[in-house]
Design an enzyme around this catalytic site. Sequence first.
Site, PDB file in Angstrom:
ATOM      1  N   ASP A 130      90.876  31.891  43.304  1.00 36.16           N
ATOM      2  CA  ASP A 130      90.953  32.573  44.609  1.00 36.16           C
ATOM      3  C   ASP A 130      91.339  34.041  44.486  1.00 36.16           C
ATOM      4  O   ASP A 130      91.446  34.740  45.493  1.00 36.16           O
ATOM      5  CB  ASP A 130      91.886  31.835  45.577  1.00 36.16           C
ATOM      6  N   ASP A 171      91.903  34.153  38.644  1.00 34.62           N
ATOM      7  CA  ASP A 171      91.835  32.716  38.913  1.00 34.62           C
ATOM      8  C   ASP A 171      90.869  32.497  40.084  1.00 34.62           C
ATOM      9  O   ASP A 171      90.300  33.458  40.615  1.00 34.62           O
ATOM     10  CB  ASP A 171      93.239  32.130  39.186  1.00 34.62           C
ATOM     11  N   ASP A 176      94.107  35.684  43.411  1.00 26.95           N
ATOM     12  CA  ASP A 176      95.440  36.286  43.595  1.00 26.95           C
ATOM     13  C   ASP A 176      96.095  36.618  42.261  1.00 26.95           C
ATOM     14  O   ASP A 176      97.038  37.393  42.204  1.00 26.95           O
ATOM     15  CB  ASP A 176      96.362  35.426  44.489  1.00 26.95           C
ATOM     16  N   SER A 179      92.737  27.505  44.658  1.00 28.68           N
ATOM     17  CA  SER A 179      93.139  28.477  43.633  1.00 28.68           C
ATOM     18  C   SER A 179      92.510  28.173  42.276  1.00 28.68           C
ATOM     19  O   SER A 179      91.302  28.243  42.121  1.00 28.68           O
ATOM     20  CB  SER A 179      94.664  28.501  43.578  1.00 28.68           C
TER      21      SER A 179
HETATM   22 MG    MG Z   1      95.448  31.546  42.928  1.00 31.14          MG
END
Ligand code: MG
Length: 469
Positions: free
Chosen positions: A260, A258, A262, A117
């Site tokens: 990744d 961010d 999400d 992440s």
């Molecule tokens: Mg994330």
Amino acid sequence: MSKYFGTNGVRGKFEELNPLLTMKLAQAIGIYLNRGTVAGQLVPLTSSLDTVLGRFATTVLVGRDGRLTGDCLKYAVFSGLQSVGCKVIDLGMVSSPTAEFMVKKLSADGLIVITASHNPPEWNALKVVDGNGIAISREEGEKIEIMLDKIKTVSWDKVSSVESYFSATVDHTAAILASVDVAKTRKRAPKVIIDCGNAMASLIAPKLLQELGCSVISLNSTIDGHFPGRGSEPTKDSLVQLIDSVKLNNADLGMAWDGDGDRIVLIDDKGEFIVGDKVFALSVLFALKTKKGSVVTTVATSKAAEDIATKFGMKTYYTKIGAPYLCQELLERNAVIAGEEVGGVIWPEVSLAKDGFLTAAKMIELLAESGKKLSVILKEIPQYFNEKTKIAANDEQKMKIVRSILDYAKKNKFNFIDIDGVRINFDDSWVIVRASGTENYVRVFAEAKTQDKAKKLMEEYVKLAETFR
Ligand code: MG
């Protein structure tokens, strides 16, 4: 207590989460996902493994982000899953929300995303999602860890080859476009500057926003596991280039995700940084305008979301911090939206993932729908100010502080929520004292109607926490 699993998967630097541990964890995860059901009930993990192993045709998807260790760990995950009889589908390099979206789409029984992440580049992690599209909680993770000592592999003739499916981003983009009014967004055609942070947003965001009719300028949109542009965590300080670019180009909006993808943060047309809390509040406002229902959020989230829900006559339910808890509560309450203070929003009509790209599309739709500038729409969001800090505390001190704050709240007959630390609600302010799950800290967040009041409230509880330490 779990040794490896945190609030959302297993996270570590490469020397800790190395290929050997990764393979063993993937085996245990494979067994966990592979136990199948008898008469509609999941086979308990206490059953003999021989009754479970390789018995069910379990399909597990595997995706990875752009980190340098991603490929190395991916093959360890493949190996672990294959060796316990799972069928593996490689999604290649994808964002987390894309991978999570594919679980339902490909009728898979589970998913492992290899991504840390927003963590620094030397970190990586395994994010695990079950066949219902729900992330595995720390509690479920404990069940997986128990399997680590019991691993058995299937016989040689039950090991299958890895299949590939490299159209996930295309599928996910199509699903997002189908969930928004594209005719409207194309008519509005806002000018948007995006900062992909050399991460997964690069794969999906530029194209998606163009399809929505935006005129797009992309920054840091080449994938690079060193995150050379602005790091993997979108903060006000790291987004200086984006903020300047929004102002310089007179853009309607800036966006950054961010590592990744999400979570999303925004820059408004005046160049103001819009924190995750406000992105969620905007999302709640937009969701409730079109569909009535309850709202789910974590105990660390601004009261702005609840205030908006109340205005619409809707209820807000609070959960522990972590995607799995948000997801579970969302399903239980049949809520229309769920989200957290760092800008992760779940729109259940598309998937149960926190989806920074779907949220991006919804924000464009919100602009198109209202015909207003973002800075004007933001005036509809109740104004709160936040202060956040942390104080050092070992495990024993963490427990003692949180317990003492709870006693204090009870003694003073305060209105409190104690599902994850202790959040004390006052009329137009609140404070939370919470033990960090992964680090030796107690976190203290406060929110009030002025910055000064928030700071005073935080300081009061820091002082109080320190006396209990
Ligand atoms: Mg994330």
